[in-house]
Design a protein around this motif. Structure first.
Motif, PDB file in Angstrom:
ATOM      1  N   CYS A 266       0.887  -1.248  -0.050  1.00 41.98           N
ATOM      2  CA  CYS A 266      -0.053  -0.045  -0.066  1.00 41.98           C
ATOM      3  C   CYS A 266       0.679   1.382  -0.138  1.00 41.98           C
ATOM      4  O   CYS A 266       2.013   1.385   0.441  1.00 41.98           O
ATOM      5  CB  CYS A 266      -0.774  -0.010   1.037  1.00 41.98           C
ATOM      6  N   GLU A 267       0.369   2.453  -0.548  1.00 43.72           N
ATOM      7  CA  GLU A 267       0.988   3.460  -0.656  1.00 43.72           C
ATOM      8  C   GLU A 267       0.954   4.344   0.693  1.00 43.72           C
ATOM      9  O   GLU A 267       2.089   5.173   0.740  1.00 43.72           O
ATOM     10  CB  GLU A 267       0.496   4.353  -1.868  1.00 43.72           C
ATOM     11  N   ASP A 268       0.000   4.299   1.371  1.00 44.02           N
ATOM     12  CA  ASP A 268       0.169   5.049   2.775  1.00 44.02           C
ATOM     13  C   ASP A 268      -0.594   4.133   3.879  1.00 44.02           C
ATOM     14  O   ASP A 268      -1.149   3.173   3.823  1.00 44.02           O
ATOM     15  CB  ASP A 268      -0.782   6.308   2.385  1.00 44.02           C
ATOM     16  N   ASP A 269      -0.462   4.804   5.106  1.00 47.97           N
ATOM     17  CA  ASP A 269      -0.901   4.219   6.180  1.00 47.97           C
ATOM     18  C   ASP A 269      -2.342   3.822   6.401  1.00 47.97           C
ATOM     19  O   ASP A 269      -2.752   2.844   6.582  1.00 47.97           O
ATOM     20  CB  ASP A 269      -0.525   4.818   7.555  1.00 47.97           C
ATOM     21  N   TYR A 270      -2.992   4.720   5.874  1.00 51.21           N
ATOM     22  CA  TYR A 270      -4.671   4.801   5.751  1.00 51.21           C
ATOM     23  C   TYR A 270      -4.818   3.716   4.953  1.00 51.21           C
ATOM     24  O   TYR A 270      -5.876   2.687   5.282  1.00 51.21           O
ATOM     25  CB  TYR A 270      -5.277   6.218   5.393  1.00 51.21           C
ATOM     26  N   SER A 271      -4.437   3.411   3.716  1.00 52.21           N
ATOM     27  CA  SER A 271      -4.771   2.446   2.756  1.00 52.21           C
ATOM     28  C   SER A 271      -4.470   1.048   3.448  1.00 52.21           C
ATOM     29  O   SER A 271      -5.275  -0.112   3.143  1.00 52.21           O
ATOM     30  CB  SER A 271      -4.406   2.816   1.374  1.00 52.21           C
ATOM     31  N   ARG A 272      -3.246   1.186   4.078  1.00 50.28           N
ATOM     32  CA  ARG A 272      -2.833  -0.329   4.724  1.00 50.28           C
ATOM     33  C   ARG A 272      -4.005  -0.635   5.566  1.00 50.28           C
ATOM     34  O   ARG A 272      -4.288  -1.774   5.700  1.00 50.28           O
ATOM     35  CB  ARG A 272      -1.546   0.027   5.164  1.00 50.28           C
ATOM     36  N   LEU A 273      -4.285   0.169   6.465  1.00 50.56           N
ATOM     37  CA  LEU A 273      -5.491  -0.212   7.615  1.00 50.56           C
ATOM     38  C   LEU A 273      -6.689  -0.384   7.072  1.00 50.56           C
ATOM     39  O   LEU A 273      -7.390  -1.212   7.657  1.00 50.56           O
ATOM     40  CB  LEU A 273      -5.426   0.959   8.651  1.00 50.56           C
ATOM     41  N   GLU A 274      -7.141   0.288   6.132  1.00 48.00           N
ATOM     42  CA  GLU A 274      -8.501   0.185   5.402  1.00 48.00           C
ATOM     43  C   GLU A 274      -8.454  -0.941   4.335  1.00 48.00           C
ATOM     44  O   GLU A 274      -9.521  -1.491   4.015  1.00 48.00           O
ATOM     45  CB  GLU A 274      -8.894   1.389   4.739  1.00 48.00           C
ATOM     46  N   LEU A 275      -7.306  -1.894   4.177  1.00 44.80           N
ATOM     47  CA  LEU A 275      -7.396  -2.831   3.581  1.00 44.80           C
ATOM     48  C   LEU A 275      -7.974  -4.140   3.730  1.00 44.80           C
ATOM     49  O   LEU A 275      -7.923  -4.489   4.923  1.00 44.80           O
ATOM     50  CB  LEU A 275      -5.938  -3.480   3.189  1.00 44.80           C
ATOM     51  N   ILE A 276      -8.849  -4.743   2.815  1.00 45.39           N
ATOM     52  CA  ILE A 276      -9.712  -5.922   3.406  1.00 45.39           C
ATOM     53  C   ILE A 276      -8.806  -7.124   3.503  1.00 45.39           C
ATOM     54  O   ILE A 276      -8.094  -7.554   2.531  1.00 45.39           O
ATOM     55  CB  ILE A 276     -10.891  -6.257   2.155  1.00 45.39           C
ATOM     56  N   ALA A 277      -8.768  -7.621   4.692  1.00 43.70           N
ATOM     57  CA  ALA A 277      -7.904  -8.585   4.813  1.00 43.70           C
ATOM     58  C   ALA A 277      -8.493 -10.113   5.092  1.00 43.70           C
ATOM     59  O   ALA A 277      -7.553 -11.086   4.643  1.00 43.70           O
ATOM     60  CB  ALA A 277      -7.195  -8.453   6.357  1.00 43.70           C
TER      61      ALA A 277
END
Length: 277
Positions: free
Chosen positions: A183-194
């Motif tokens: 992911c490019e930024d922390d927000y996108s990383r945390l909002e990624l569907i896991a």
């Protein structure tokens, strides 16, 4: 048609297509039945914990001290008596051949398995007098095959935490374990569907998410069942370093040499006996 040479390529493709169309629904049904059986077995394994009898003991019976677990004359699957102590502030590695009862020992320590021989005390109180919840309130656990919920990375990390954790603390844990997910930024990383079918996580990613989730619960004691089995050597060292810096007492069920090398003491379930120290 084949005998008389009138069966052409087009005829073969047509017949093969009909066969595929005919058998595909049966293959789907068979796959669904396998999935249902797997989920049924998982549900059956989980529901057994509802049958655990309530005890009269409560948190007041648990006293802080230097000894967390004291095990005397506990017998493994092979009937070998074991005696050892697990003390505060140390890292322990539990090893033994396949089938020696390593996972069973974890369940016994947590009060999830009451069928054993010997005496096991948690902070001075026999585990048979404590509910599993009383023990789990002080111990976090990472299983060998951790479950990742169908949701975002943030939701998976926050599950079971009692404190209000900000995104900064969550991303620090992900950074420490080398989880960027591209992911490019922390927000996108945390909002990624896991979890679920939306994203296919590797075994190492699943393990590290579960480890981060357990660490963020901020318990003093953590039990991990083969926590680095899907990791390479460099990532394993990174994860173990993170755990040593965050958790006061670690109990590692492991076959890995690197994990055992970081332990203060090794509990060998293949031995005839382990002396109390």
């Amino acid at each position: 048609m084949a005998i008389y040479g009138s069966f052409g390529v087009g005829d073969f493709v047509m017949v093969a297509s009909y066969i595929v169309q005919l058998t595909t629904p049966f293959a789907i049904v068979a796959s669904s039945l396998v999935g249902l059986k797997r989920e049924y077995l998982a549900l059956e394994a989980g529901l057994k914990y509802f049958d655990l009898a309530e005890t009269d003991a409560d948190k007041d019976e648990v006293r802080d001290g230097s000894v967390l677990f004291e095990v005397r004359s506990y017998r493994t699957n092979k009937g070998e008596p074991l005696s050892f102590r697990i003390e505060n502030g140390k890292t322990y590695a539990v090893r033994g051949p396949t089938g020696s009862g390593k996972t069973t020992l974890v369940n016994v320590l947590l009060g999830l398995n009451r069928e054993y021989e010997g005496t096991i005390r948690f902070m001075g109180t026999d585990v048979s007098r404590l509910s599993p919840k009383t023990i789990m309130d002080r111990v976090s656990v990472v299983s060998q095959n951790p479950f990742i919920f169908s949701g975002t990375v943030r939701e998976n990390l926050l599950y079971g935490t009692e404190d209000q954790l900000g995104d900064d603390e969550l991303t620090l844990a992900l950074d420490a374990l080398g989880l960027d997910f591209g992911c490019e930024d922390d927000y996108s990383r945390l909002e990624l569907i896991a979890g679920g079918e939306n994203r296919s996580l590797s075994g190492g990613e699943r393990q590290r998410i579960a480890i981060a989730r357990a660490a963020l619960r901020k318990k003093d004691v953590m039990i991990l069942d083969e926590p680095t089995s899907a990791l390479d050597g460099e990532t394993e060292a990174r994860v173990l370093g993170f755990l040593k810096s965050r958790i006061n007492t670690l109990i590692l069920i492991t076959h890995r040499d690197a994990s055992r090398a970081m332990a203060d003491e090794v509990i060998d379930l293949g031995s005839q006996a382990i002396a109390l120290t």
